[in-house]
Enzyme design. Structure first.
Site, PDB file in Angstrom:
ATOM      1  N   CYS A  10       1.232  -0.912   0.041  1.00 53.07           N
ATOM      2  CA  CYS A  10      -0.166   0.270  -0.268  1.00 53.07           C
ATOM      3  C   CYS A  10       0.991   1.136   0.041  1.00 53.07           C
ATOM      4  O   CYS A  10       2.299   0.941   0.085  1.00 53.07           O
ATOM      5  CB  CYS A  10      -1.235  -0.262   1.207  1.00 53.07           C
ATOM      6  N   GLY A  37      -0.001   1.128  -4.830  1.00 53.78           N
ATOM      7  CA  GLY A  37      -1.708   0.298  -4.726  1.00 53.78           C
ATOM      8  C   GLY A  37      -2.355   1.051  -6.074  1.00 53.78           C
ATOM      9  O   GLY A  37      -3.147   2.330  -5.631  1.00 53.78           O
ATOM     10  N   ASN A 112       0.844   0.110   5.631  1.00 52.46           N
ATOM     11  CA  ASN A 112       1.599   0.559   4.549  1.00 52.46           C
ATOM     12  C   ASN A 112       2.438  -1.544   5.263  1.00 52.46           C
ATOM     13  O   ASN A 112       2.787  -0.990   6.299  1.00 52.46           O
ATOM     14  CB  ASN A 112       2.193   0.754   3.874  1.00 52.46           C
ATOM     15  N   GLY A 113       2.609  -2.760   4.796  1.00 50.11           N
ATOM     16  CA  GLY A 113       2.804  -3.791   5.081  1.00 50.11           C
ATOM     17  C   GLY A 113       1.894  -4.688   5.644  1.00 50.11           C
ATOM     18  O   GLY A 113       1.291  -5.031   4.950  1.00 50.11           O
ATOM     19  N   TYR A 258      12.535  -2.172  -7.304  1.00 53.87           N
ATOM     20  CA  TYR A 258      10.707  -1.878  -8.656  1.00 53.87           C
ATOM     21  C   TYR A 258       9.827  -1.100  -7.810  1.00 53.87           C
ATOM     22  O   TYR A 258       9.001  -0.439  -8.851  1.00 53.87           O
ATOM     23  CB  TYR A 258      10.226  -3.159  -8.797  1.00 53.87           C
ATOM     24  N   SER A 299      10.556   0.590 -14.777  1.00 50.95           N
ATOM     25  CA  SER A 299      11.266   0.214 -13.399  1.00 50.95           C
ATOM     26  C   SER A 299      12.155  -0.230 -14.712  1.00 50.95           C
ATOM     27  O   SER A 299      13.803  -0.552 -13.661  1.00 50.95           O
ATOM     28  CB  SER A 299      10.970  -0.814 -12.720  1.00 50.95           C
ATOM     29  N   ASP A 361      14.865  -6.115 -17.098  1.00 48.63           N
ATOM     30  CA  ASP A 361      13.545  -5.623 -16.606  1.00 48.63           C
ATOM     31  C   ASP A 361      13.917  -6.173 -14.949  1.00 48.63           C
ATOM     32  O   ASP A 361      15.597  -6.822 -15.014  1.00 48.63           O
ATOM     33  CB  ASP A 361      12.477  -6.524 -17.065  1.00 48.63           C
ATOM     34  N   ASP A 362      13.654  -6.014 -14.267  1.00 48.64           N
ATOM     35  CA  ASP A 362      13.140  -5.803 -13.412  1.00 48.64           C
ATOM     36  C   ASP A 362      13.312  -7.447 -12.543  1.00 48.64           C
ATOM     37  O   ASP A 362      14.438  -7.132 -11.219  1.00 48.64           O
ATOM     38  CB  ASP A 362      12.323  -4.770 -11.888  1.00 48.64           C
TER      39      ASP A 362
END
Length: 464
Positions: A10, A37, A112-113, A258, A299, A361-362
């Protein structure tokens, strides 16, 4: 449905201002953090010791379209949330912020988490009489804060006591009915959180890019285990520290690979610089004779720049990105799902035809998207595609808020590097080593959580 990209839990944003602009500023902050998010969004604002909240599934601009932003009163303290779910389904009840009532007030919490002991905490709170509307661990946090607020007769003490019981990853912004903004970062510092200031007050955000977008000057990162209390637009307390740490963990290194926006600075390190350095290290670890270096938007672009500068191979665009798709396309048949990648990333034939491409790419999670991208490039006329990945192979699930597919579905756990290379149709494949990624992120002030790569195993890059 699982995607072939990692996703993060988030974004959170909160303000304590000297003017009644909290809703509008928080809305702008969430728009700047939308990349973290896209499943839902919400804002809770304090007005006259009451908390008003609006939240719903959708992008920030969808949830707060037009006059909807003005249905919330314009107070001075607000918290906002943009959601990507790893716990709980997509019901509005699982969207943040969570507003929890108690006898003498309300608190609103955005998180967030991922809380690893949420089931035990939920059970204990339920047995003490707390009832839950959804099944998100963020709702558990808000209820736990209220539980301790009642016991301590103080919301700051309640937030600190609640944070002391949480295990896992959490960056929190909390609004109280007394115009107080509280910010908390977990003792390991898994998720980023930073503070900014302007002439109108203080803001707290998941990333510094949101502060700058809203006119706040970045001040510093919230330190692991730190609790910040802001009242009337002034930081009144900075020094309350949580003491219990989770050994062997730190900031999720995928923030630099990313998750974060390239213009953010997290714990002292520019995300752009980390990605550029990772590309340069990739070029040293996995050189190849080629005509062009191309990044997969978005990214992969900074790492591609670093690879190009280090290798001397010219940098070019390989794709035209459709930036207006959003979430509107549906794919009812397999053939339409297979073609979906081209709706978002269409190969630029004039650039790639007849060329040997180094494609940056990431990550590779399951390999499905990488295979489609390479196939599309070759169908557009690319002579060769050499895949280079700016993170090590992802081998393990994450318990701290990163949505990684089950371990049996991770391609590295089903094939070796040579088999993956053939499976995705690349002419060669190279991953950055774990040591190389650490070197790219050397300027960060914290240690890193890299358990998804290694869990103390030695991961090395490979060049087939």
């Amino acid at each position: 449905m699982k995607t072939d990209k990692l996703n993060e839990e988030c974004a959170v944003f909160g303000v304590s201002l000297r003017t009644d602009e909290a809703v509008g500023v928080t809305y702008n902050g969430l728009v700047a953090l939308q990349h973290r998010g896209q499943e839902g969004a919400g804002i809770a604002v304090v007005k006259n010791q009451r908390i008003f909240c609006h939240k719903a599934p959708g992008l920030v601009t969808e949830v707060f379209s037009g006059e909807l932003t003005h249905t919330l009163p314009q107070g001075r303290v607000a918290v906002g949330h943009a959601r990507y779910s790893t716990t709980g389904d997509h019901r509005p009840e699982n969207m943040g912020p969570f507003v929890t009532d108690y006898f003498t007030g309300r608190v609103a919490t955005a998180h967030n988490g991922n809380i690893t002991n949420a089931p035990e905490l939920r059970k204990r709170l339920y047995e003490s009489g707390v009832r839950f509307e959804g099944d998100s661990d963020s709702e558990v946090i808000s209820s736990l804060i209220v539980h301790h607020t009642i016991n301590n007769s103080n919301t700051v003490k309640g937030a600190i006591a609640a944070a002391g019981e949480l295990r896992g990853a959490f960056s929190l912004v909390i609004a109280t009915g007394k115009n107080r903004l509280i910010a908390v970062r977990d003792p390991s510092g898994f998720r980023p959180l930073c503070i900014g200031e302007s002439e109108i007050g203080i803001a707290v955000a998941s990333e510094s890019c949101a502060l700058e977008s809203c006119g706040f000057k970045f001040v510093r990162d919230v330190q692991p285990g730190e609790v910040i209390i802001v009242e009337d637009g002034v930081v009144n307390s900075k020094g309350v520290l949580l003491t219990e740490k989770e050994a062997g963990c730190g900031l999720c290194i995928f923030e630099y690979v990313y998750f974060a926006r390239a213009d953010s600075i997290i714990d002292g390190l520019s995300v752009y610089d980390a990605r550029r350095k990772a590309g340069a290290i990739l070029a040293r670890e996995h050189p190849i004779d080629a005509d062009l270096v191309c990044g997969v938007p978005d990214s992969g672009l900074e790492a591609a720049y670093g690879y190009s500068r280090e290798s001397g191979i010219p940098l070019a665009s390989a794709f035209v990105k459709n930036r207006y798709i959003g979430r509107s396309f549906i794919y009812p048949t397999q053939s339409q799902r297979d073609a979906a990648v081209k709706l978002k990333l269409n190969p630029l034939a004039a650039s790639v035809v007849g060329k040997r491409i180094v494609l940056i790419d990431d990550s590779i999670v399951r390999g499905t998207t990488s295979g489609k991208i390479i196939r599309n490039l070759k169908n557009a006329g690319a002579a060769q595609v050499h895949m280079r990945i700016s993170s090590p192979p992802i081998r393990h699930v994450c318990h701290y808020g990163t949505d990684i597919d089950s371990e049996e579905n991770l391609i590295i756990n089903k094939m070796n590097i040579e088999e993956i290379c053939r499976h995705i149709g690349a002419d060669s494949l190279g991953y950055i080593s774990l040591e190389g990624l650490r070197q790219a992120c050397d300027g960060c002030s914290l240690s890193f959580c890299t358990n998804c790569f290694s869990k103390n195993q030695n991961i090395e890059g490979s060049n087939i």
